[in-house]
Structure formats: structure tokens, C-alpha cells
Scaffold this motif. Structure first.
Motif, PDB file in Angstrom:
ATOM      1  N   GLY A 239       0.680  -1.192   0.213  1.00  0.00           N
ATOM      2  CA  GLY A 239      -0.036   0.077   0.043  1.00  0.00           C
ATOM      3  C   GLY A 239       0.960   1.392  -0.012  1.00  0.00           C
ATOM      4  N   PRO A 240       0.352   2.444   0.023  1.00  0.00           N
ATOM      5  CA  PRO A 240       1.130   3.793   0.184  1.00  0.00           C
ATOM      6  C   PRO A 240       2.399   3.632   1.223  1.00  0.00           C
ATOM      7  N   VAL A 241       1.961   3.197   2.456  1.00  0.00           N
ATOM      8  CA  VAL A 241       3.031   3.281   3.389  1.00  0.00           C
ATOM      9  C   VAL A 241       4.004   2.419   3.124  1.00  0.00           C
ATOM     10  N   GLY A 242       3.574   0.986   2.813  1.00  0.00           N
ATOM     11  CA  GLY A 242       4.605   0.124   2.394  1.00  0.00           C
ATOM     12  C   GLY A 242       5.731   0.475   1.376  1.00  0.00           C
ATOM     13  N   LEU A 243       5.015   1.178   0.339  1.00  0.00           N
ATOM     14  CA  LEU A 243       5.961   1.668  -0.766  1.00  0.00           C
ATOM     15  C   LEU A 243       6.901   2.931  -0.459  1.00  0.00           C
TER      16      LEU A 243
ATOM     17  N   ILE B 239       0.312  -3.092  -6.808  1.00  0.00           N
ATOM     18  CA  ILE B 239       0.798  -2.278  -5.639  1.00  0.00           C
ATOM     19  C   ILE B 239      -0.365  -1.441  -5.467  1.00  0.00           C
ATOM     20  N   GLY B 240      -0.331  -0.645  -4.463  1.00  0.00           N
ATOM     21  CA  GLY B 240      -1.029   0.488  -4.009  1.00  0.00           C
ATOM     22  C   GLY B 240      -2.086   0.059  -3.116  1.00  0.00           C
ATOM     23  N   GLY B 241      -2.398  -1.049  -2.437  1.00  0.00           N
ATOM     24  CA  GLY B 241      -3.304  -1.232  -1.232  1.00  0.00           C
ATOM     25  C   GLY B 241      -4.658  -0.523  -1.519  1.00  0.00           C
TER      26      GLY B 241
ATOM     27  N   ALA C  81      -7.206  -0.399  -4.903  1.00  0.00           N
ATOM     28  CA  ALA C  81      -8.038  -1.466  -5.008  1.00  0.00           C
ATOM     29  C   ALA C  81      -9.407  -0.896  -4.741  1.00  0.00           C
ATOM     30  N   LEU C  82      -9.514   0.304  -3.971  1.00  0.00           N
ATOM     31  CA  LEU C  82     -11.019   0.809  -3.544  1.00  0.00           C
ATOM     32  C   LEU C  82     -11.429   2.106  -4.389  1.00  0.00           C
ATOM     33  N   TYR C  83     -10.135   2.887  -4.448  1.00  0.00           N
ATOM     34  CA  TYR C  83     -10.535   4.382  -4.928  1.00  0.00           C
ATOM     35  C   TYR C  83      -9.433   4.928  -5.943  1.00  0.00           C
ATOM     36  N   PRO C  84      -9.042   4.153  -6.906  1.00  0.00           N
ATOM     37  CA  PRO C  84      -7.956   4.744  -7.767  1.00  0.00           C
ATOM     38  C   PRO C  84      -8.330   6.292  -8.220  1.00  0.00           C
TER      39      PRO C  84
ATOM     40  N   TYR D 289      -6.802  14.986  -0.990  1.00  0.00           N
ATOM     41  CA  TYR D 289      -6.682  16.458  -0.837  1.00  0.00           C
ATOM     42  C   TYR D 289      -5.628  16.492   0.512  1.00  0.00           C
ATOM     43  N   ASP D 290      -5.287  15.626   1.002  1.00  0.00           N
ATOM     44  CA  ASP D 290      -4.414  15.853   2.436  1.00  0.00           C
ATOM     45  C   ASP D 290      -3.111  15.219   2.289  1.00  0.00           C
ATOM     46  N   ILE D 291      -2.442  15.208   1.066  1.00  0.00           N
ATOM     47  CA  ILE D 291      -1.009  14.840   0.905  1.00  0.00           C
ATOM     48  C   ILE D 291      -0.189  16.029   0.848  1.00  0.00           C
TER      49      ILE D 291
ATOM     50  N   GLN E  17       0.508 -12.983  -3.613  1.00  0.00           N
ATOM     51  CA  GLN E  17       0.980 -13.773  -2.646  1.00  0.00           C
ATOM     52  C   GLN E  17       0.561 -13.433  -1.177  1.00  0.00           C
ATOM     53  N   GLN E  18       0.057 -14.120  -0.273  1.00  0.00           N
ATOM     54  CA  GLN E  18      -0.080 -13.617   1.094  1.00  0.00           C
ATOM     55  C   GLN E  18       1.087 -13.860   1.852  1.00  0.00           C
ATOM     56  N   VAL E  19       1.574 -13.441   3.025  1.00  0.00           N
ATOM     57  CA  VAL E  19       2.531 -13.702   3.887  1.00  0.00           C
ATOM     58  C   VAL E  19       1.687 -14.637   4.951  1.00  0.00           C
TER      59      VAL E  19
ATOM     60  N   ALA F 264       0.402  -3.516   6.499  1.00  0.00           N
ATOM     61  CA  ALA F 264      -0.712  -4.574   5.811  1.00  0.00           C
ATOM     62  C   ALA F 264      -2.279  -3.995   6.047  1.00  0.00           C
ATOM     63  N   GLY F 265      -2.104  -2.562   6.326  1.00  0.00           N
ATOM     64  CA  GLY F 265      -3.594  -2.116   6.039  1.00  0.00           C
ATOM     65  C   GLY F 265      -4.419  -2.495   7.220  1.00  0.00           C
ATOM     66  N   CYS F 266      -5.421  -2.850   6.736  1.00  0.00           N
ATOM     67  CA  CYS F 266      -6.665  -3.750   7.481  1.00  0.00           C
ATOM     68  C   CYS F 266      -6.511  -5.179   7.237  1.00  0.00           C
TER      69      CYS F 266
ATOM     70  N   ILE G 230      -2.722   8.473   5.424  1.00  0.00           N
ATOM     71  CA  ILE G 230      -1.652   8.149   4.817  1.00  0.00           C
ATOM     72  C   ILE G 230      -0.369   8.885   5.263  1.00  0.00           C
ATOM     73  N   LEU G 231      -0.515  10.360   5.522  1.00  0.00           N
ATOM     74  CA  LEU G 231       0.461  11.073   5.867  1.00  0.00           C
ATOM     75  C   LEU G 231       1.008  10.607   7.517  1.00  0.00           C
ATOM     76  N   SER G 232       0.157  10.028   8.318  1.00  0.00           N
ATOM     77  CA  SER G 232       0.886   9.360   9.530  1.00  0.00           C
ATOM     78  C   SER G 232       1.567   8.186   9.142  1.00  0.00           C
TER      79      SER G 232
HETATM   80  P1  FAD Z   1      -3.142  -0.354   2.615  1.00  0.00           P
HETATM   81  O1  FAD Z   1      -3.450   0.573   1.656  1.00  0.00           O
HETATM   82  O2  FAD Z   1      -4.677  -1.029   3.278  1.00  0.00           O
HETATM   83  O3  FAD Z   1      -2.358  -1.713   2.330  1.00  0.00           O
HETATM   84  C1  FAD Z   1      -2.145  -2.819   2.798  1.00  0.00           C
HETATM   85  C2  FAD Z   1      -1.690  -3.866   1.857  1.00  0.00           C
HETATM   86  O4  FAD Z   1      -1.321  -4.859   2.642  1.00  0.00           O
HETATM   87  C3  FAD Z   1      -3.003  -4.612   1.098  1.00  0.00           C
HETATM   88  O5  FAD Z   1      -2.637  -4.179  -0.384  1.00  0.00           O
HETATM   89  C4  FAD Z   1      -2.948  -5.999   1.309  1.00  0.00           C
HETATM   90  O6  FAD Z   1      -3.459  -6.672   0.253  1.00  0.00           O
HETATM   91  C5  FAD Z   1      -1.587  -6.150   1.793  1.00  0.00           C
HETATM   92  N1  FAD Z   1      -1.529  -7.137   2.765  1.00  0.00           N
HETATM   93  C6  FAD Z   1      -2.381  -7.313   4.268  1.00  0.00           C
HETATM   94  N2  FAD Z   1      -2.094  -8.555   4.922  1.00  0.00           N
HETATM   95  C7  FAD Z   1      -1.133  -9.147   3.766  1.00  0.00           C
HETATM   96  C8  FAD Z   1      -0.393 -10.310   4.033  1.00  0.00           C
HETATM   97  N3  FAD Z   1      -0.703 -11.315   5.092  1.00  0.00           N
HETATM   98  N4  FAD Z   1       0.289 -10.786   2.979  1.00  0.00           N
HETATM   99  C9  FAD Z   1       0.477 -10.056   1.934  1.00  0.00           C
HETATM  100  N5  FAD Z   1      -0.142  -8.965   1.826  1.00  0.00           N
HETATM  101  C10 FAD Z   1      -0.661  -8.379   2.708  1.00  0.00           C
HETATM  102  N6  FAD Z   1      -6.469   8.327   3.617  1.00  0.00           N
HETATM  103  C11 FAD Z   1      -5.991   9.592   3.862  1.00  0.00           C
HETATM  104  O7  FAD Z   1      -5.129   9.989   4.235  1.00  0.00           O
HETATM  105  N7  FAD Z   1      -6.740  10.766   2.876  1.00  0.00           N
HETATM  106  C12 FAD Z   1      -7.509  10.521   2.085  1.00  0.00           C
HETATM  107  O8  FAD Z   1      -8.318  11.320   1.517  1.00  0.00           O
HETATM  108  C13 FAD Z   1      -8.293   9.165   2.207  1.00  0.00           C
HETATM  109  N8  FAD Z   1      -9.189   8.878   1.372  1.00  0.00           N
HETATM  110  C14 FAD Z   1      -9.714   7.440   1.337  1.00  0.00           C
HETATM  111  C15 FAD Z   1     -10.831   7.296   0.665  1.00  0.00           C
HETATM  112  C16 FAD Z   1     -11.437   5.710   0.851  1.00  0.00           C
HETATM  113  C17 FAD Z   1     -12.590   5.347  -0.148  1.00  0.00           C
HETATM  114  C18 FAD Z   1     -10.785   4.647   1.539  1.00  0.00           C
HETATM  115  C19 FAD Z   1     -11.304   3.493   1.718  1.00  0.00           C
HETATM  116  C20 FAD Z   1      -9.811   5.076   2.343  1.00  0.00           C
HETATM  117  C21 FAD Z   1      -9.186   6.573   2.465  1.00  0.00           C
HETATM  118  N9  FAD Z   1      -8.075   6.972   3.114  1.00  0.00           N
HETATM  119  C22 FAD Z   1      -7.384   8.195   3.170  1.00  0.00           C
HETATM  120  C23 FAD Z   1      -7.222   5.874   3.879  1.00  0.00           C
HETATM  121  C24 FAD Z   1      -6.083   5.242   3.239  1.00  0.00           C
HETATM  122  O9  FAD Z   1      -6.299   4.820   2.020  1.00  0.00           O
HETATM  123  C25 FAD Z   1      -5.207   4.284   4.168  1.00  0.00           C
HETATM  124  O10 FAD Z   1      -5.136   4.948   5.285  1.00  0.00           O
HETATM  125  C26 FAD Z   1      -4.123   3.841   3.600  1.00  0.00           C
HETATM  126  O11 FAD Z   1      -4.148   3.063   2.438  1.00  0.00           O
HETATM  127  C27 FAD Z   1      -3.271   2.907   4.439  1.00  0.00           C
HETATM  128  O12 FAD Z   1      -2.041   2.429   3.827  1.00  0.00           O
HETATM  129  P2  FAD Z   1      -1.423   1.159   4.196  1.00  0.00           P
HETATM  130  O13 FAD Z   1      -0.382   1.290   3.516  1.00  0.00           O
HETATM  131  O14 FAD Z   1      -1.170   1.197   5.700  1.00  0.00           O
HETATM  132  O15 FAD Z   1      -2.341   0.096   3.946  1.00  0.00           O
END
Ligand code: FAD
Length: 333
Positions: free
Chosen positions: A12-16, A38-40, A44-47, A52-54, A84-86, A115-117, A297-299
């Protein structure tokens, strides 16, 4: 066995951004994600939604943010293991062995969980024995459109993916059955009009309101799909392929079994280091929690910097970190 400094779970953005942070400190990364791209959540949810808060971007599309993060990471030659999943992290002496669902093993000096959610995966219809057909005649993603040429295809779902793939595959398939449990679809009116037009010439048959009941076939290859209507009456469709488009689910999955301290499906970390209760394993981004956590994302970006600066010491066997700004250090672009 892949040997690396840092294994990052989640692209996702944070991993990248972690790849960049690690790279600036001289550490190389392998990145694993269940998604094929890539991109989490951004991918997957809102490409196509603007964020507005980057910082420094008054407005940026989620897909563009991911493309820029990938570009920023590229000079550090990350190794991506996508699709592939860890499934396990095993501590071996001072290293970690990260194992994936495809049998890849990565030996890393530190692990960053971003790993996001949880892992993204398709919502699978609850049909008995569906696993026997997956990858042979049941697909949740279309990678190679041509593989469906001349086939009888059942597409199940009521949203954009179902409609868009019906329109695209109708160009090459023999026949498409579009199955939905209601007679209304969640899609652009123009797209639905195009599907209606295809149904008038017999290329597409709208099977509504129907639900999936059972799969019939042999050796993983479908022959018939049984569906039923609101009265419970069923009918069999002669098909070669089923494409269920029921959206994506997020599931914490195997992360629960890694011995990490959890709080309501999040990994608790020491906010000053981003380290979990297991030294050498860090958690950042949406998956991490501490008092006052903001799921933004910024946190996550700031947590990536904290985690990688702390991991440096471990990766380089206690060598003290000489802090430098990127402006002093530079990146060879
Ligand atoms: P994620 O983006 O969730 O990525 C995690 C990745 O880990 C996923 O691709 C998942 O497949 C992978 N993963 C998990 N477990 C495993 C495993 N065991 N093995 C392999 N891969 C795994 N945030 C903002 O700051 N500003 C916004 O305006 C904003 N708008 C949003 C609008 C929507 C509709 C949504 C849904 C979210 C929004 N967010 C926004 C939230 C933001 O998208 C998240 O905070 C951000 O994506 C978190 O990044 P991440 O890298 O931590 O996790």
C-alpha cells in the motif's frame, strides 16, 4: 531463498514509502502483497478519487499517488512478490524467515508490517467445492482476456466490474450469462444500456433475479452452473467459465498467529520506534495502533521514517546511524 535487509508486508502507500526510507539508509527491500498490483486501498478501492491531504499536493488522484510512490522507490530496486499472502514469520537466530502462500521464502534482518486492514482477497461465493474449479474455470480476476475467447461465460455480480467485463468479453466470448440477485445494477446508465442492446441480439442473457446454487463439472472444469430464482426454482446454464465479481474483502488472516500484541484487529506498537512486542518486527500505517493514532496516509509515511531509522541499527549490527537530510545525501536519479 531470497536474502534481504527488510521484508515489507503490504504494498500500500505506506509500504511503498518504506522502500524509499529504507533505500536512503542503504537498506534493500522485498515487498509482498496479496494483490496482483501495488497500491493497497488506493488501487483496490478508490484509484480515481482525489486525495486532498497529501502534503504539497493540493489534489492528487489515488492512482497517481501510487505511481509517484513507486517512482520514488524505483532507484532502490525493490523486489516485488505480488499475488501472494505472507502466511508466516519465523524467527531464526537474529533473522526472520518470511513465508508466502506461493512458497517463496525471504530471509530478512527486519520486518515491516504495512498490512492496512489485512490482506485483500475476493469475496468468494459460498458454493460447495468451488476451490476445485478456481484457476481452471472459476476466476476472480481477468488477467488474460484472450483466454475466454469462444467460451460460454457466466458473470455474477451487480456492480461496475460485472457490467464492464460483460461488455468487454462479449466481443470475444460465444455467449455471456449475466447473473444478479436483483434486476437493478449499480453501474453507469450508458453501460447498462449497452448490455441491454447485447441481450437483444442474444450475445448476453440477463439471468435476473437469480442467485448461484451449485457447480457441476469434472476435474476442475465446469460444465453447468445451477442458479435459482426468488421462488427457489432452479435452472442449469451450460458454461465453461464462471467469473464472480462480488467485491473485495479485507481479512487480518495469518497476522493473528504471529505472536504480536493486538488491540481490536490492530498491532500495538511503541510510538517512538514503531516496533511491535517482537524486536525487529515493526508495524506502520493503518495496521498499527498507539494512543492518538490517526489512520491517514501522511501518518503512515512518518511512521515509515521512524521504523526504518530504528531498524538501521539492527540491519547494520549496531552501527550508529549518522542522521542526514535527503538534500545532503541525494538520490541518484
Ligand atoms: P493499505 O493501503 O490497506 O495496504 C495494505 C496492503 O497490505 C494491502 O494491499 C493488502 O493486500 C496487503 N496485505 C495485508 N496483509 C497481507 C499479508 N498477510 N500478506 C501480503 N499482503 C498483505 N487516507 C488519507 O490520508 N486521505 C484520504 O483522503 C483518504 N481517503 C480514503 C478514501 C477511501 C474510499 C478509503 C477506503 C480510504 C481512504 N483513506 C484516505 C485511507 C487510506 O487509504 C489508508 O490510510 C491507507 O491506504 C493505508 O495505507 P497502508 O499502506 O497502511 O495500507
Amino acid at each position: 531463498m531470497v536474502k534481504i535487509d527488510i521484508a515489507i508486508i503490504g504494498a500500500g502507500p505506506v509500504g511503498l514509502f518504506s522502500i524509499f526510507q529504507a533505500g536512503m539508509l542503504g537498506m534493500r527491500c522485498a515487498v509482498i502483497d496479496t494483490l496482483e498490483v501495488i497500491g493497497g486501498q488506493c488501487s483496490a478501492l478508490y484509484p480515481e478519487k482525489p486525495i486532498y491531504d497529501i502534503p504539497a499536493y493540493p489534489k492528487i488522484m489515488a492512482a497517481d499517488l501510487i505511481q509517484k510512490l513507486a517512482e520514488q522507490a524505483e532507484p532502490f530496486a525493490p523486489i516485488y512478490h505480488l499475488g501472494q499472502q505472507v502466511v508466516a514469520i519465523i524467527k531464526q537466530n537474529e533473522q526472520f524467515i518470511v513465508k508466502t502462500s506461493l512458497g517463496v521464502e525471504i530471509e530478512a534482518k527486519a520486518v515491516v508490517i504495512a498490512a492496512g486492514c489485512g490482506a485483500f482477497g475476493p469475496n468468494r461465493p459460498p458454493l460447495e467445492g468451488i476451490d476445485q474449479y478456481e484457476g481452471k474455470s472459476v476466476f476472480y480476476l481477468v488477467n488474460k482476456r484472450e483466454q475466454f475467447a469462444g467460451k460460454n461465460i457466466a458473470i455474477a455480480g451487480g456492480g461496475d466490474s460485472a457490467i464492464d467485463w460483460t461488455l468487454s468479453l462479449a466481443e470475444i466470448a460465444n455467449k455471456i450469462y449475466l447473473i444478479h440477485r436483483r434486476d437493478k445494477f449499480r453501474c453507469a446508465p450508458a453501460s447498462f444500456s449497452a448490455v441491454k442492446a447485447l441481450s437483444q441480439v442474444g450475445k448476453v442473457e440477463l439471468v435476473v433475479p437469480y442467485q448461484l446454487k451449485a457447480l457441476h463439472g469434472k476435474d476442475g472444469y465446469l460444465q453447468q452452473l445451477e442458479v435459482y430464482d426468488l421462488t427457489g426454482a432452479s435452472r442449469n446454464l451450460e458454461i465453461d467459465v464462471l467469473l464472480p465479481f462480488f467485491g473485495l474483502a479485507m481479512e487480518l488472516g495469518p497476522i493473528r498467529d504471529w505472536g504480536l500484541n493486538l488491540s481490536q484487529n490492530h498491532i500495538t506498537v511503541n510510538q517512538t520506534t514503531a516496533e511491535t512486542n517482537i524486536p525487529g518486527i515493526y508495524a506502520i500505517g493503518d495496521i498499527a495502533t498507539y494512543p492518538g493514532k490517526l489512520k491517514l496516509i501522511l501518518s503512515g509515511f512518518a511512521e515509515a521514517a521512524t521504523a526504518l531509522h530504528h531498524a538501521y541499527n539492527r540491519v547494520f549490527d549496531g552501527k550508529p546511524l549518522h542522521f542526514e537530510y535527503s538534500t545532503s545525501k541525494g538520490v541518484n536519479l
